[in-house]
Enzyme design. Structure first.
Site, mmCIF file in Angstrom:
data_model
loop_
_atom_site.group_PDB
_atom_site.id
_atom_site.type_symbol
_atom_site.label_atom_id
_atom_site.label_comp_id
_atom_site.label_asym_id
_atom_site.label_seq_id
_atom_site.Cartn_x
_atom_site.Cartn_y
_atom_site.Cartn_z
ATOM 1 N N GLU A 1 0.858 -1.187 0.000
ATOM 2 C CA GLU A 1 0.000 0.000 0.000
ATOM 3 C C GLU A 1 0.892 1.234 0.000
ATOM 4 O O GLU A 1 1.804 1.350 0.815
ATOM 5 C CB GLU A 1 -0.908 -0.004 1.230
ATOM 6 C CG GLU A 1 -1.732 1.242 1.425
ATOM 7 C CD GLU A 1 -2.629 1.545 0.245
ATOM 8 O OE1 GLU A 1 -2.564 2.690 -0.264
ATOM 9 O OE2 GLU A 1 -3.391 0.650 -0.187
ATOM 10 N N ILE A 2 0.621 2.164 -0.911
ATOM 11 C CA ILE A 2 1.489 3.317 -1.078
ATOM 12 C C ILE A 2 1.149 4.457 -0.119
ATOM 13 O O ILE A 2 2.012 5.278 0.217
ATOM 14 C CB ILE A 2 1.428 3.814 -2.550
ATOM 15 C CG1 ILE A 2 2.602 4.741 -2.852
ATOM 16 C CG2 ILE A 2 0.101 4.491 -2.853
ATOM 17 C CD1 ILE A 2 2.729 5.084 -4.320
ATOM 18 N N ASN B 1 5.506 1.197 -3.558
ATOM 19 C CA ASN B 1 4.936 1.489 -4.870
ATOM 20 C C ASN B 1 5.149 0.255 -5.742
ATOM 21 O O ASN B 1 6.220 0.042 -6.302
ATOM 22 C CB ASN B 1 5.617 2.715 -5.476
ATOM 23 C CG ASN B 1 4.976 3.150 -6.784
ATOM 24 O OD1 ASN B 1 4.242 2.389 -7.414
ATOM 25 N ND2 ASN B 1 5.251 4.374 -7.200
ATOM 26 N N LEU C 1 -7.595 -5.517 -6.341
ATOM 27 C CA LEU C 1 -9.001 -5.369 -5.995
ATOM 28 C C LEU C 1 -9.391 -3.896 -5.925
ATOM 29 O O LEU C 1 -8.831 -3.138 -5.143
ATOM 30 C CB LEU C 1 -9.290 -6.047 -4.655
ATOM 31 C CG LEU C 1 -8.763 -7.479 -4.484
ATOM 32 C CD1 LEU C 1 -9.277 -8.092 -3.191
ATOM 33 C CD2 LEU C 1 -9.123 -8.354 -5.675
ATOM 34 N N ASP D 1 -7.385 2.014 -8.622
ATOM 35 C CA ASP D 1 -7.713 3.348 -9.123
ATOM 36 C C ASP D 1 -8.047 3.245 -10.612
ATOM 37 O O ASP D 1 -7.234 2.774 -11.404
ATOM 38 C CB ASP D 1 -6.499 4.267 -8.919
ATOM 39 C CG ASP D 1 -6.822 5.732 -9.199
ATOM 40 O OD1 ASP D 1 -7.785 6.016 -9.934
ATOM 41 O OD2 ASP D 1 -6.087 6.595 -8.692
ATOM 42 N N THR E 1 -13.251 -6.839 1.001
ATOM 43 C CA THR E 1 -12.625 -5.520 1.051
ATOM 44 C C THR E 1 -13.628 -4.436 1.432
ATOM 45 O O THR E 1 -14.833 -4.555 1.195
ATOM 46 C CB THR E 1 -11.998 -5.137 -0.306
ATOM 47 O OG1 THR E 1 -13.049 -4.954 -1.276
ATOM 48 C CG2 THR E 1 -11.055 -6.218 -0.791
#
Length: 252
Positions: free
Chosen positions: A91-92, A134, A154, A157, A226
């Protein structure tokens, strides 16, 4: 508002939906921005024992990777279903990744402190972890060749504007990296509530020579676990699923 005070994981309750207000951040991040992140030189430079202390010395490496794992819903759902399989979320966003780390730490503590003194041997959450990373730039820094059996994308963006399509997480260049880290027979799972993005991901996977359509065994969790998926359900929206299997191509 002042910064949220961090507490010891041993005394903190597992973060819940209400607690997310302390970790608020934009829904998406620009993958092309220069984020101040540290990366391992290669997968063999990752100290996996620090991520999975209960598996210290086992030599195991992650087999499932959730790219853009958000608030960790999939990881938390899969952990007790595959208790001996190591899973890593990437996760960024800094606040979101911290939320998932706090959530995992608290769940590990809670699993050891059951009220009746018993420990669920499957729901120990020692097999899940997260890194702030990233994935579009440094996925091979974490995963070696053919090391993964499942790769999840999932509700990524959608990058609606045409000039932003190059930032989509599924592209021919990135598919080459995904094929590198996935073992033959491994599954790529994609799901979205945006039909245009679904068609984009599906068509690129169909066109790539190392993938073929094929359902995996984790479809139920992909649909329902999610936070974004639950939000789509509440809004009575559609979900578009596509699963592809990594194939082995004989060398000529």
């Amino acid at each position: 508002m002042g910064k949220r005070k961090r507490t010891d994981a041993s005394t903190e309750q597992p973060p819940n939906d209400a607690g997310k207000r302390f970790y608020r951040q934009r829904a998406h991040a620009n993958p092309f921005s220069d984020h101040a992140l540290d990366y391992p030189k290669s997968p063999r430079h990752v100290e996996w024992d620090s991520h999975y202390p209960a598996f210290n010395g086992s030599g195991k490496v992650p087999a499932f990777a959730d790219v853009g794992c958000g608030f960790g819903g999939l990881l938390i759902s899969l952990a007790p279903l595959f208790p001996d399989t190591l899973m890593l979320g990437l996760e960024i966003r800094v606040q979101v990744s911290q939320y998932v780390q706090d959530r995992i730490n608290a769940l590990r503590v809670a699993a050891k402190e059951q009220k009746d003194g018993t420990i669920d041997e499957k729901a120990h959450y020692q097999n899940v972890s997260i890194v702030r990373a990233n994935a579009m730039k440094f996925l091979p820094n974490y995963f070696g060749k053919h090391s993964l059996s499942a790769l999840f994308f999932l509700f990524p963006d959608p990058h609606f504007k045409s000039r932003k399509h190059k930032a989509r997480i599924i592209s021919p260049t990135l598919l080459a990296e995904y094929a590198f880290v996935l073992q033959p027979g491994g599954i790529v799972y994609t799901i979205t509530d945006v039909k245009d993005l679904h068609e984009w991901m599906k068509s690129h996977l169909e066109d790539f020579p190392l993938f073929e359509p094929g359902k995996g065994p984790i479809v139920d969790a992909v649909y329902t676990s999610t936070e974004e998926g639950k939000k789509v359900e509440r809004n009575k929206g559609d979900k578009w699923l596509a699963c592809f299997r990594r194939i082995q191509v004989p060398r000529q």
